[in-house]
Write a protein that holds these residues in place. Structure first.
Motif, PDB file in Angstrom:
ATOM      1  N   ASP A 141      76.055  26.330 -15.499  1.00 15.97           N
ATOM      2  CA  ASP A 141      75.941  24.873 -15.523  1.00 15.97           C
ATOM      3  C   ASP A 141      74.697  24.380 -14.798  1.00 15.97           C
ATOM      4  OD1 ASP A 141      78.401  24.677 -16.868  1.00 15.97           O
ATOM      5  OD2 ASP A 141      79.501  24.782 -14.985  1.00 15.97           O
ATOM      6  N   ARG A 142      74.330  25.042 -13.698  1.00 17.67           N
ATOM      7  CA  ARG A 142      73.141  24.654 -12.936  1.00 17.67           C
ATOM      8  C   ARG A 142      72.390  25.920 -12.536  1.00 17.67           C
ATOM      9  NH1 ARG A 142      73.933  21.293  -7.772  1.00 17.67           N
ATOM     10  NH2 ARG A 142      75.466  22.928  -7.299  1.00 17.67           N
ATOM     11  N   VAL A 143      71.064  25.811 -12.511  1.00 17.34           N
ATOM     12  CA  VAL A 143      70.219  26.888 -12.000  1.00 17.34           C
ATOM     13  C   VAL A 143      69.446  26.325 -10.822  1.00 17.34           C
ATOM     14  CG1 VAL A 143      68.408  28.550 -12.501  1.00 17.34           C
ATOM     15  CG2 VAL A 143      70.032  27.914 -14.301  1.00 17.34           C
ATOM     16  N   LEU A 144      69.770  26.826  -9.630  1.00 19.83           N
ATOM     17  CA  LEU A 144      69.153  26.347  -8.399  1.00 19.83           C
ATOM     18  C   LEU A 144      68.056  27.314  -7.976  1.00 19.83           C
ATOM     19  CD1 LEU A 144      72.476  25.483  -6.535  1.00 19.83           C
ATOM     20  CD2 LEU A 144      71.092  23.978  -7.988  1.00 19.83           C
TER      21      LEU A 144
ATOM     22  N   ASP B 149      83.791  22.495   0.670  1.00 20.19           N
ATOM     23  CA  ASP B 149      83.321  21.174   0.248  1.00 20.19           C
ATOM     24  C   ASP B 149      82.328  21.229  -0.902  1.00 20.19           C
ATOM     25  OD1 ASP B 149      81.012  22.103   1.423  1.00 20.19           O
ATOM     26  OD2 ASP B 149      80.918  20.589   2.995  1.00 20.19           O
ATOM     27  N   GLY B 150      82.084  22.432  -1.446  1.00 16.00           N
ATOM     28  CA  GLY B 150      81.200  22.574  -2.594  1.00 16.00           C
ATOM     29  C   GLY B 150      79.779  22.983  -2.275  1.00 16.00           C
ATOM     30  N   HIS B 151      79.385  22.957  -1.002  1.00 14.46           N
ATOM     31  CA  HIS B 151      78.045  23.408  -0.636  1.00 14.46           C
ATOM     32  C   HIS B 151      77.936  24.923  -0.820  1.00 14.46           C
ATOM     33  CE1 HIS B 151      77.832  19.416   1.152  1.00 14.46           C
ATOM     34  NE2 HIS B 151      76.533  19.586   1.310  1.00 14.46           N
ATOM     35  N   VAL B 152      76.726  25.377  -1.113  1.00 11.21           N
ATOM     36  CA  VAL B 152      76.467  26.795  -1.367  1.00 11.21           C
ATOM     37  C   VAL B 152      75.400  27.282  -0.401  1.00 11.21           C
ATOM     38  CG1 VAL B 152      75.633  28.481  -3.052  1.00 11.21           C
ATOM     39  CG2 VAL B 152      77.114  26.604  -3.795  1.00 11.21           C
TER      40      VAL B 152
ATOM     41  N   PRO C  33      76.635  20.215  -3.856  1.00 12.96           N
ATOM     42  CA  PRO C  33      77.298  20.353  -5.164  1.00 12.96           C
ATOM     43  C   PRO C  33      76.807  19.385  -6.220  1.00 12.96           C
ATOM     44  CG  PRO C  33      78.747  19.275  -3.590  1.00 12.96           C
ATOM     45  CD  PRO C  33      77.547  19.729  -2.809  1.00 12.96           C
ATOM     46  N   THR C  34      75.998  18.394  -5.850  1.00 11.79           N
ATOM     47  CA  THR C  34      75.611  17.349  -6.803  1.00 11.79           C
ATOM     48  C   THR C  34      74.122  17.263  -7.073  1.00 11.79           C
ATOM     49  OG1 THR C  34      75.538  15.739  -5.003  1.00 11.79           O
ATOM     50  CG2 THR C  34      77.621  15.938  -6.223  1.00 11.79           C
TER      51      THR C  34
ATOM     52  N   ASP D 256      75.070  28.379 -10.760  1.00 11.09           N
ATOM     53  CA  ASP D 256      76.347  27.697 -10.564  1.00 11.09           C
ATOM     54  C   ASP D 256      77.083  27.754 -11.890  1.00 11.09           C
ATOM     55  OD1 ASP D 256      78.464  26.042 -10.003  1.00 11.09           O
ATOM     56  OD2 ASP D 256      77.265  24.392  -9.221  1.00 11.09           O
ATOM     57  N   CYS D 257      78.173  28.512 -11.938  1.00 11.34           N
ATOM     58  CA  CYS D 257      78.828  28.839 -13.209  1.00 11.34           C
ATOM     59  C   CYS D 257      80.265  28.335 -13.238  1.00 11.34           C
ATOM     60  CB  CYS D 257      78.837  30.349 -13.440  1.00 11.34           C
ATOM     61  SG  CYS D 257      77.226  31.138 -13.358  1.00 11.34           S
TER      62      CYS D 257
END
Length: 544
Positions: A9-12, A230-233, A247-248, A534-535
């Protein structure tokens, strides 16, 4: 058959030319519409573990990619067994020649001459026998000029140099087949033994990005990744002790640079403090090479500020327990010490565990109720390894169970990554590993096993051909990444396969080095090329 699939979904941490790691060589097509870059990833080994491919034939890990010059879209990506030394576009046909190779350190100069078809994406290896290719030039549409290395050391006396030049003229380059260029090549001694110039390749890329308004920051090897509730990586990688992603947003919240590499990450139970094991590059003193000791950095996860540092006596790995206790196990050849650390005080205790090596003793278990290690025989620590727990605070070592569960096989097992879980089937360790064989990694000699805890009886075993790089669990599933680029999801209760797929980003294969569960139906994955994926895990539609 897979019941689910993982979707990126996202590539960081992405950016231009992120597929190639550190650039080694570049070239531009005759019409300037394409740019090809040969790069270099880090070797998939550090002082704590090895996850490099051991299968035969070697699948290759040196990257070459072809991009559009206007927007830097990656059109083709290939990996090669040997480093990329030279690139050349054909003057009229949609073909890219790739010269690879290196000295093996003791006898031979091996490599390949590859031809990538830019219409089909197919690649063929043109030379009859492996040879290091150092330079490539198309003199006209039919004539390719080459500089090859001599085949082996004894040829240096014959030719007086290690480089030989030749030209090959053919009218069938567009119909190339494997091994079609057969000896003799009509080679002549060539004195100029010029090599690739990574600095020049880097300068080319920097200039291209500047001209087109792109920011280019090379990233390499996300060795460890952790997701917070809390969604942080959190990610640790080459040159960065720790970085935090929200996360956003696709922008990094904060980043803590390192003089070396971040290799392991864990968090204290309150998730306000992170622990990251870092390792600086070695240094030369008085003509002698010295390896720097490892350092554990305590980081405030709210803002990335360093709260404390803990220096090991030598190179070390980090072992942690679910309640916050942690330990440093020395990996130096003559060391065998484990230093226990109480997170709530300054207390330290030293325990002798025996020697450590990167193949045998790595045993990183998430959520473990004990500080767990692999320990072998005193004089031969690689033999007869057992899973042991070290009790705190006094440091008593408890033997739990042999790493090898199949007494009839009597195999020599290597350690790996894993996680503790407790479900309807009871408490268990799920861990990965491999079975040693002198011929290399044989088919079926890599595994993921669920074993009762603390007695070690196998409940199920999943076997495969490639080594696991990372593993995590949730209430229902086991998530495993492999050095082949594969992601496998197993049902935790019985090991049934739910997902088995190659990880792709924009249609190109990536190699996962780290993985963590990140909430319901979500995982985050750190890659060899420095990206964070982020998958989401989604159910496939049922066939009627």
């Amino acid at each position: 058959m897979s019941m689910f699939e993982a979707r990126v979904d996202r590539v960081l941490g992405a950016g231009p030319f992120c597929e190639i790691g550190r650039p080694r060589v570049t070239t531009t097509s005759p019409n300037t519409a394409l740019i090809a870059i040969g790069g270099a990833h880090v070797w998939r080994q550090w002082h704590g573990r090895d996850v490099s491919p051991r299968s035969r034939p070697d699948p290759g890990w040196h990257p070459t990619a072809v991009y559009r010059s206007d927007d830097f879209t990656c059109l083709f990506q290939v990996t090669t067994r040997w480093p990329v030394n030279a690139l050349a576009f054909h003057p009229t046909l949609p073909l890219l020649t790739i010269g690879t190779g290196a000295y093996d350190g003791g006898w031979a100069y091996e490599g390949e001459l590859l031809l990538l078809n830019l219409s089909t994406g197919a690649t063929v290896s043109l030379l009859e026998y492996p040879r290091e290719v150092r330079q490539l030039t198309w003199q006209d549409p039919e004539t390719l000029a080459l500089v090859l290395a001599i085949p082996c050391d004894e040829d240096k006396e014959t030719f007086g140099t290690t480089a030989l030049a030749c030209t090959i003229r053919r009218d069938d380059w567009d119909r190339a087949t494997d091994g079609m260029l057969r000896m003799p090549y009509g080679e002549e001694p060539y004195i100029d033994e010029s090599r690739t110039d990574p600095a020049a390749a880097t300068a080319v890329i920097e200039q291209l990005c500047t001209e087109r308004g792109f920011a280019w920051t090379p990233r390499l090897a996300v060795w460890a990744i952790q997701a917070l509730t809390d969604g942080h990586v959190l990610a640790a990688l080459e040159g960065i002790a720790l970085e935090c992603w929200t996360p956003t947003s696709e922008d990094c919240a904060w980043r803590l640079p390192a003089g070396g590499t971040g290799y392991q990450v864990t968090t204290l139970p309150d998730e306000r403090t992170g622990l990251v094991l870092t390792q600086a590059l070695g240094s030369s003193h008085g003509g002698r090479w010295r390896n720097e000791p490892s350092v554990v950095v305590e980081v405030d996860l709210g803002n990335g500020a360093v709260q404390a540092t803990h220096q090991a006596a030598s190179r070390a790995i980090l072992v942690s327990r679910a309640d916050g206790w942690w330990a440093l196990r020395c990996t130096a050849a003559k060391a065998g010490a484990v230093m226990l650390v109480d997170p709530n005080s300054a207390r330290r205790r030293r325990v002798q565990m025996g020697r450590y090596d990167v193949f045998n003793h790595y045993f990183d278990i998430r959520y473990a109720p004990d500080l767990l290690f692999l320990q072998g025989l005193g004089d031969e620590p690689h033999q007869d390894k057992r899973v042991v727990a070290v009790d705190t605070p006094h440091g008593r070592v408890r033997q739990l169970f042999p790493l090898e569960w199949d007494t009839a096989r009597g195999g020599h097992l290597f350690g790996g990554c894993g996680a503790y879980l407790e479900d309807r089937a009871g408490p268990a360790l799920v861990h990965a590993g491999t079975v040693h064989d002198g011929a290399g990694m044989l088919p079926g000699n890599a595994f993921v096993a669920r074993r009762t805890y603390p007695t070690g009886e196998p409940q199920w075993v999943f076997t495969t051909d490639d080594q696991a790089t990372a593993l995590d669990v949730d209430d229902d599933f086991v998530y495993v990444a492999f050095n082949s680029g594969e992601l496998v999801i197993l049902r935790a209760e019985d090991g049934a396969v739910q997902v088995r797929q190659q990880l792709l980003v924009n249609g190109h294969r990536v190699v996962p080095l780290s993985l963590a569960c990140a909430g319901e139906n979500r995982v985050v994955i750190g890659t060899l090329d420095g990206r964070v994926l982020d998958c989401s895990i989604t159910a496939l539609p049922r066939s009627e």
